[in-house]
Design an enzyme around this catalytic site. Structure first.
Site, short mmCIF file in Angstrom:
data_model
loop_
_atom_site.label_atom_id
_atom_site.label_comp_id
_atom_site.label_asym_id
_atom_site.label_seq_id
_atom_site.Cartn_x
_atom_site.Cartn_y
_atom_site.Cartn_z
N HIS A 1 -2.90 -7.01 33.43
CA HIS A 1 -1.51 -6.98 33.83
C HIS A 1 -1.14 -8.27 34.33
CE1 HIS A 1 -1.62 -2.25 34.34
NE2 HIS A 1 -2.69 -2.48 34.44
N HIS B 1 -7.35 -4.51 29.25
CA HIS B 1 -6.04 -5.21 29.09
C HIS B 1 -5.96 -5.81 30.71
CE1 HIS B 1 -5.73 -0.95 30.68
NE2 HIS B 1 -4.75 -1.15 31.54
P1 AMP Z 1 -4.26 0.73 33.50
O1 AMP Z 1 -4.08 1.98 34.84
O2 AMP Z 1 -4.73 -0.70 34.04
O3 AMP Z 1 -4.92 1.49 32.63
O4 AMP Z 1 -2.76 0.76 33.24
C1 AMP Z 1 -2.38 1.09 31.85
C2 AMP Z 1 -0.85 0.54 31.78
O5 AMP Z 1 -0.42 0.96 30.58
C3 AMP Z 1 0.07 1.32 33.10
O6 AMP Z 1 0.71 0.18 33.51
C4 AMP Z 1 1.10 1.91 32.12
O7 AMP Z 1 2.32 2.00 32.68
C5 AMP Z 1 0.86 1.23 30.72
N1 AMP Z 1 1.37 1.83 29.43
C6 AMP Z 1 0.80 3.15 29.07
N2 AMP Z 1 1.15 3.64 27.86
C7 AMP Z 1 1.80 2.39 27.43
C8 AMP Z 1 2.69 2.17 26.22
N3 AMP Z 1 2.72 2.97 25.14
N4 AMP Z 1 3.27 1.05 26.02
C9 AMP Z 1 3.18 -0.13 27.03
N5 AMP Z 1 2.34 0.20 28.31
C10 AMP Z 1 1.87 1.49 28.54
#
Ligand code: AMP
Length: 140
Positions: free
Chosen positions: A104, A102
């Site tokens: 951001h 993903h």
């Molecule tokens: P990363 O550290 O780049 O893996 O970030 C994962 C991101 O996913 C974080 O910013 C979380 O806030 C976000 N996140 C976790 N669960 C969900 C969810 N169910 N829906 C949307 N965002 C999520």
């Protein structure tokens, strides 16, 4: 490290858990981050499985980056942002907490700080409103 089909974004893609969808096409999905570090913080994911950028099929990246660009432009307009920060983490040592590739997308303006990474869960109605603002800017 292999891809775990039970990660939370795989569940979102299968419709097993909800998300605040902003944009979707054949190859990608964009939705609101539930713990936004900035108003309008979105995540853009490929529909094909990849743990992160390190194991992703390079042929999937063009469509993914095109969606990142598209929602970044819409977020800048929707939130009147001066800039847009794009972040992408690979493996826990680099800050990754969800193991489906993903990007951001964070609208930024001078003097407005970021909230902590994976900090506080946002109110559902607020996220729904922010998603609607970006969808409107996309003309969707
Ligand atoms: P990363 O550290 O780049 O893996 O970030 C994962 C991101 O996913 C974080 O910013 C979380 O806030 C976000 N996140 C976790 N669960 C969900 C969810 N169910 N829906 C949307 N965002 C999520």
């Amino acid at each position: 490290m292999s891809y775990d089909t039970n990660n939370i974004f795989a569940k979102i893609l299968r419709g097993e858990i909800p998300c605040h969808k902003v944009y979707e096409n054949e190859h990608t999905l964009a939705f609101m981050d539930v713990m936004p570090q900035a108003d309008g913080h979105m995540l853009v994911i490929p529909k094909s499985p990849a743990r992160n950028l390190l194991d992703a099929d390079p042929t999937a990246l063009g469509a993914l980056l095109a969606t990142v660009q598209r929602v970044a432009q819409a977020a800048r307009q929707a939130f009147g942002a001066e800039g847009v920060l794009i972040q992408q983490f690979n493996e826990p040592a680099a800050g990754q907490t969800v193991f489906h590739l993903h990007f951001h997308v964070l609208p930024r303006s001078a003097g407005v700080g970021l909230r902590p990474h994976t900090g506080k869960m946002a109110d559902n109605a607020v996220l729904a409103g922010h998603a609607a603002k970006v969808r409107a800017a996309l003309g969707a």
